[in-house]
Design a protein around this motif. Structure first.
Motif, mmCIF file in Angstrom:
data_model
loop_
_atom_site.group_PDB
_atom_site.id
_atom_site.type_symbol
_atom_site.label_atom_id
_atom_site.label_comp_id
_atom_site.label_asym_id
_atom_site.label_seq_id
_atom_site.Cartn_x
_atom_site.Cartn_y
_atom_site.Cartn_z
ATOM 1 N N LYS A 1 0.704 -1.427 0.206
ATOM 2 C CA LYS A 1 0.013 -0.208 0.087
ATOM 3 C C LYS A 1 1.067 1.233 -0.603
ATOM 4 N N GLY A 2 2.057 1.440 0.983
ATOM 5 C CA GLY A 2 2.710 2.092 0.828
ATOM 6 C C GLY A 2 2.907 2.755 -1.006
ATOM 7 N N MET A 3 4.344 1.964 -1.272
ATOM 8 C CA MET A 3 4.246 1.801 -2.839
ATOM 9 C C MET A 3 3.440 2.590 -3.820
ATOM 10 N N VAL A 4 2.395 1.790 -3.908
ATOM 11 C CA VAL A 4 0.967 2.086 -4.524
ATOM 12 C C VAL A 4 0.258 3.995 -4.280
ATOM 13 N N LYS A 5 1.410 4.377 -2.707
ATOM 14 C CA LYS A 5 1.221 5.638 -2.391
ATOM 15 C C LYS A 5 1.940 6.454 -2.915
ATOM 16 N N THR A 6 3.192 6.284 -3.006
ATOM 17 C CA THR A 6 4.068 6.695 -3.663
ATOM 18 C C THR A 6 3.867 7.095 -5.083
ATOM 19 N N ILE A 7 3.195 5.949 -5.842
ATOM 20 C CA ILE A 7 3.525 5.998 -7.072
ATOM 21 C C ILE A 7 2.257 6.845 -7.051
ATOM 22 N N LYS A 8 1.429 6.962 -6.785
ATOM 23 C CA LYS A 8 0.270 7.907 -6.502
ATOM 24 C C LYS A 8 0.748 9.829 -6.562
ATOM 25 N N ASP A 9 1.302 9.588 -5.388
ATOM 26 C CA ASP A 9 3.146 11.216 -5.229
ATOM 27 C C ASP A 9 3.265 10.929 -6.436
ATOM 28 N N MET A 10 4.003 10.237 -7.171
ATOM 29 C CA MET A 10 4.556 10.944 -8.462
ATOM 30 C C MET A 10 4.226 11.123 -9.188
ATOM 31 N N THR A 11 2.969 10.472 -9.813
ATOM 32 C CA THR A 11 2.213 11.077 -10.882
ATOM 33 C C THR A 11 1.553 12.251 -10.252
ATOM 34 N N ARG A 12 1.282 12.524 -9.046
ATOM 35 C CA ARG A 12 0.613 14.436 -8.988
ATOM 36 C C ARG A 12 2.260 15.474 -9.368
ATOM 37 N N ILE A 13 3.203 14.501 -8.371
ATOM 38 C CA ILE A 13 3.873 15.304 -8.938
ATOM 39 C C ILE A 13 4.521 15.836 -10.776
ATOM 40 N N ASN A 14 4.332 14.532 -11.082
ATOM 41 C CA ASN A 14 4.551 14.624 -13.020
ATOM 42 C C ASN A 14 3.155 16.126 -12.931
ATOM 43 N N ARG A 15 2.329 15.859 -12.585
ATOM 44 C CA ARG A 15 1.389 17.245 -13.434
ATOM 45 C C ARG A 15 1.811 17.931 -13.003
ATOM 46 N N ASP A 16 2.328 17.813 -11.378
ATOM 47 C CA ASP A 16 2.686 19.570 -10.427
ATOM 48 C C ASP A 16 4.279 19.955 -11.847
ATOM 49 N N ILE A 17 4.608 19.258 -11.889
ATOM 50 C CA ILE A 17 6.083 19.436 -12.906
ATOM 51 C C ILE A 17 5.470 20.628 -14.178
ATOM 52 N N TRP A 18 4.521 19.389 -14.684
ATOM 53 C CA TRP A 18 4.767 20.112 -15.742
ATOM 54 C C TRP A 18 3.519 21.320 -15.565
ATOM 55 N N ASP A 19 3.044 21.893 -15.173
ATOM 56 C CA ASP A 19 1.779 22.839 -15.084
ATOM 57 C C ASP A 19 3.468 24.164 -14.036
ATOM 58 N N PHE A 20 3.792 23.793 -13.545
ATOM 59 C CA PHE A 20 5.477 25.132 -13.175
ATOM 60 C C PHE A 20 6.160 25.055 -14.470
ATOM 61 N N LEU A 21 6.267 24.247 -15.393
ATOM 62 C CA LEU A 21 6.997 24.871 -16.403
ATOM 63 C C LEU A 21 6.268 25.998 -17.246
ATOM 64 N N PRO A 22 5.177 25.884 -17.959
ATOM 65 C CA PRO A 22 4.715 27.449 -18.170
ATOM 66 C C PRO A 22 4.994 28.621 -17.670
ATOM 67 N N ARG A 23 4.317 28.513 -16.423
ATOM 68 C CA ARG A 23 4.854 29.717 -14.894
ATOM 69 C C ARG A 23 5.741 30.091 -14.754
#
Length: 190
Positions: free
Chosen positions: A155-177
């Motif tokens: 379950k911890g691994m699944v949570k970390t994968i979800k965290d990584m997915t959110r980080i990926n989206r946040d980097i993509w949102d951050f780049l144009p800013r």
């Protein structure tokens, strides 16, 4: 009789014979490890674009600079130092720092599964991981920690994968800013 500190050699024939019965669980664990590794790699690679923007250069030059630094820590240190001298918007700087902090947290989990030995039982089921790190305490030095591959860990691994997915989206949102912030005033978009 000769004493040894080596673990007993596995019975590979017995493992091969009983492994099909534990294949589903093993496949689940290996899929989670694969997701951790690929998600982490994708996130690390996005930092090339952060570096490109901070250096005001092209993708190839940023990738060359990124690849020349041989550790993730060195790459992120360069990005953080460039950010300090380049980003004037404190909110934007905090956003980048938070992304890097969250990425580093996931790096610990990725490293845990990327740099370990997997222990299997007689049926071929992955039961534990053995860290490849040396643990030093005040009075001793011993080979790394052994952790069970139980439901809590999965379950911890699944949570970390979800965290990584959110980080990926946040980097993509951050780049144009970031890109907009560092554009010359005459070409910045509102």
């Amino acid at each position: 009789m000769v004493l040894t500190q080596l673990p007993p050699k596995p019975d590979f024939e017995a493992l091969a014979a009983s492994a099909p019965a534990t294949a589903d669980r093993r496949t689940q664990i290996l899929a989670l490890i694969g997701n951790l590794v690929s998600s982490w790699s994708n996130n690390e690679s996005l930092f090339i674009y952060v570096l490109m923007i901070l250096m005001r250069t092209d993708p190839a030059s940023a990738a060359l600079t990124f690849a020349t630094l041989n550790t993730t820590r060195a790459r992120l240190d360069l990005i953080q130092r460039l950010a300090k001298i380049t980003i004037k918007d404190k909110s934007l700087d905090r956003s980048l720092s938070k992304i890097i902090e969250r990425f580093n947290e996931t790096t610990h989990v990725r490293n845990e599964f990327n740099h370990c030995m997997y222990i299997v039982d007689a049926g071929g089921q992955i039961t534990h991981t053995q860290s490849m790190r040396i643990v030093q305490t005040k009075n001793s030095l011993h080979f790394g920690e052994t952790k069970p591959m139980d439901e809590v860990r999965l379950k911890g691994m699944v949570k970390t994968i979800k965290d990584m997915t959110r980080i990926n989206r946040d980097i993509w949102d951050f780049l144009p800013r970031l890109e907009n912030h560092l554009r010359p005033a005459s070409t910045a978009t509102p």
